[in-house]
Scaffold this motif. Structure first.
Motif, PDB file in Angstrom:
ATOM      1  N   UNK A 274       0.856  -1.190   0.000  1.00 57.11           N
ATOM      2  CA  UNK A 274       0.000   0.000   0.000  1.00 57.11           C
ATOM      3  C   UNK A 274       0.891   1.239   0.000  1.00 57.11           C
ATOM      4  N   UNK A 275       0.442   2.271  -0.712  1.00 57.55           N
ATOM      5  CA  UNK A 275       1.171   3.530  -0.757  1.00 57.55           C
ATOM      6  C   UNK A 275       0.691   4.451   0.357  1.00 57.55           C
ATOM      7  N   UNK A 280       4.946   9.274   1.823  1.00 59.31           N
ATOM      8  CA  UNK A 280       5.570   8.919   0.549  1.00 59.31           C
ATOM      9  C   UNK A 280       6.436   7.658   0.640  1.00 59.31           C
ATOM     10  N   UNK A 281       5.807   6.547   1.012  1.00 56.92           N
ATOM     11  CA  UNK A 281       6.524   5.270   0.995  1.00 56.92           C
ATOM     12  C   UNK A 281       5.526   4.128   0.846  1.00 56.92           C
ATOM     13  N   UNK A 282       6.021   2.959   0.428  1.00 54.29           N
ATOM     14  CA  UNK A 282       5.224   1.743   0.317  1.00 54.29           C
ATOM     15  C   UNK A 282       5.379   0.906   1.578  1.00 54.29           C
ATOM     16  N   UNK A 283       4.310   0.219   1.971  1.00 54.03           N
ATOM     17  CA  UNK A 283       4.416  -0.736   3.076  1.00 54.03           C
ATOM     18  C   UNK A 283       3.526  -1.938   2.780  1.00 54.03           C
ATOM     19  N   UNK A 433       1.916   6.754  -6.453  1.00 50.61           N
ATOM     20  CA  UNK A 433       1.231   5.517  -6.093  1.00 50.61           C
ATOM     21  C   UNK A 433       1.000   4.616  -7.310  1.00 50.61           C
ATOM     22  N   UNK A 434       1.238   5.141  -8.510  1.00 46.80           N
ATOM     23  CA  UNK A 434       1.119   4.346  -9.734  1.00 46.80           C
ATOM     24  C   UNK A 434       2.446   3.700 -10.132  1.00 46.80           C
TER      25      UNK A 434
END
Length: 462
Positions: A274-275, A280-283, A433-434
């Motif tokens: 998930x963004x 501003x990071x993915x987890x 997020x894309x």
């Protein structure tokens, strides 16, 4: 060692230790794998081996780690230190330990690899004497090592404030604190003030840290870092603050732009991510019970979204309770009843998180590398070199990886992934997020040929 474990936990930080304690209490056989020699993770690094005086001097949050480590060591869970997980499949974890690789079979896996300091490439960040504030904090906790002052602190996030106070406590001169966050963020966070009051003691400590830093060192707000240079006698940080060009000299420069999730193993496991827009990071995606999108794969702690030690400990306990339910050691009602206190803690943490995310929201300009900044350390690629490939038609991190090799080094994109995504998004006008993060490939960490040759692996393991 057992042939099949009920639970294998990757990471012995707050979430991993808490899960192991709960799992052992419920009668599950649990094995905890940790790359470091001691349990504690980044937050509680060295808390079990440090003197009581040192633990107390580092604050009440760090002192919690000493108690947690003691409970973990007495829990009965098996602990394998200096163990590197380099591949993971449903029911199987591949580990390098003491020069050998072994396949460990388990009914359930819990990934609790925590967070990491966000790498922020700026010109000169590869110079000797330039470190992350988090890295300096780890050296203090684990080896009682302090930098030679004066120190220039630069960035955004609560760790900058904490590091400034630690340096002052240990009488290390601070040349200045350069803050890259926007002062307007504090005003924007006011709408989340009610949620912040869910943790009044934590909020009070944070305000106190901010005030002590502001009155204890020269602070430069709304800053943009231009470069770090070797001055011959030390380091010079060149920056702009409130529209004015400035410079600070010191023997060390510490950079920090917040903490983000460590996702290499969760990406290797092919979990859904998930963004996080504000930070501003993915987890990795997981529910409050730690269940990911894949059966048998669970996630807890900061790799499922950065919430700090209290949130990580609560999530570790909740994940262990749910795993015990899945393995038939608890009913759903028993799981829910025993998880109530941990759910209350998590609720308070989650209520405050929007306030924290807004106050310490990173500035997009601070994360966008300048052309002469080294973005990929492994392949020695600058932002200017990578932008040529991006403008030529690379629209995703993996496509740029195929063309120019960022992310193909030993760290598998740990240091360059964020900068690469920021550049692609900026050059092509694509929402971040894309842009999915790099795919991770086994072995996740370098192995010698002998280790790979000796292990008996299934044909589809790669």
């Amino acid at each position: 060692m057992k042939k099949i474990w009920d639970l294998v936990i990757i990471g012995a930080g707050p979430a991993g230790m808490s899960a192991a304690i709960e799992a052992s209490r419920l009668g599950l056989s649990a094995l905890v794998l940790e790359r470091q020699a001691q349990p504690g993770g980044q937050i509680f690094r060295g808390a079990g081996a440090s003197s009581l005086q040192k633990v107390e001097s580092l604050g009440p949050d760090y002192a919690k780690g000493r108690k947690l480590i003691g409970e973990f060591q007495a829990s009965g869970a098996e602990f394998m230190p200096e163990a590197t997980v380099w591949h993971i499949l449903p029911g199987k974890v591949y580990v390098s330990h003491a020069g050998q690789s072994v396949e460990i079979q388990t009914k359930e896996v819990l990934i609790a690899t925590g967070g990491m300091e966000r790498p922020v490439p700026v010109p000169g960040w590869t110079l000797p004497g330039v470190t992350g504030a988090g890295a300096a904090d780890v050296l203090l906790k684990s080896a009682s090592l302090l930098p030679a002052g004066p120190v220039v602190l630069c960035g955004n996030g609560p760790l900058i404030l904490q590091t400034a106070l630690h340096l002052k406590h240990w009488q290390v001169p601070v040349a200045g604190v350069v803050l890259t966050g926007s002062p307007a963020n504090t005003l924007l966070a006011a709408r989340h003030a009610i949620g912040a009051l869910a943790r009044p003691a934590y909020l009070a400590r944070g305000i106190a840290m901010g005030l002590r830093t502001a009155f204890g060192a020269r602070c430069y707000p709304a800053a943009k870092i231009n470069s770090i240079e070797n001055s011959g006698t030390g380091l010079t940080l060149n920056f702009t603050s409130l529209g004015r060009k400035r410079s600070l000299n010191g023997n060390a420069v510490m950079l920090h732009e917040g903490v983000v999730s460590e996702t290499r193993i969760t990406r290797l496991a092919r979990l859904r991510h998930i963004w996080c827009e504000k930070q501003r990071y993915w987890h990795a995606e997981a529910d409050i019970w730690g269940q990911s999108n894949l059966e048998g794969m669970n996630v807890a702690g900061d790799c499922a979204g950065v919430r700090g030690a209290d949130g990580a400990m609560a999530l570790g306990r909740l994940a262990a309770l749910n795993i015990a339910r899945k393995l038939g050691h608890l009913t759903v009602m028993q799981r829910n009843r025993q998880g109530k206190s941990h759910l209350r803690v998590l609720s308070r943490v989650n209520a405050m998180q929007p306030f924290m995310d807004t106050v310490f929201k990173p500035s997009p300009q601070a994360l966008l590398p300048a052309d002469d900044a080294m973005v990929c350390r492994c392949e020695e690629l600058t932002a200017g070199e990578l932008r040529k490939y991006i403008m030529a038609g690379c629209y995703s991190p993996d496509s740029l990886k195929a063309q120019a090799r960022p992310g193909m080094g030993a760290c598998q994109g740990r240091m360059c992934a964020a900068g690469v995504s920021e550049m692609i998004a900026h050059c092509h006008g694509i929402p971040l997020e894309k842009l999915p993060p790099y795919h991770a490939q086994p072995p996740l960490f370098p192995l010698n040929i002998g280790e790979l040759a000796d292990i008996d692996m299934a044909p589809d393991a790669f």
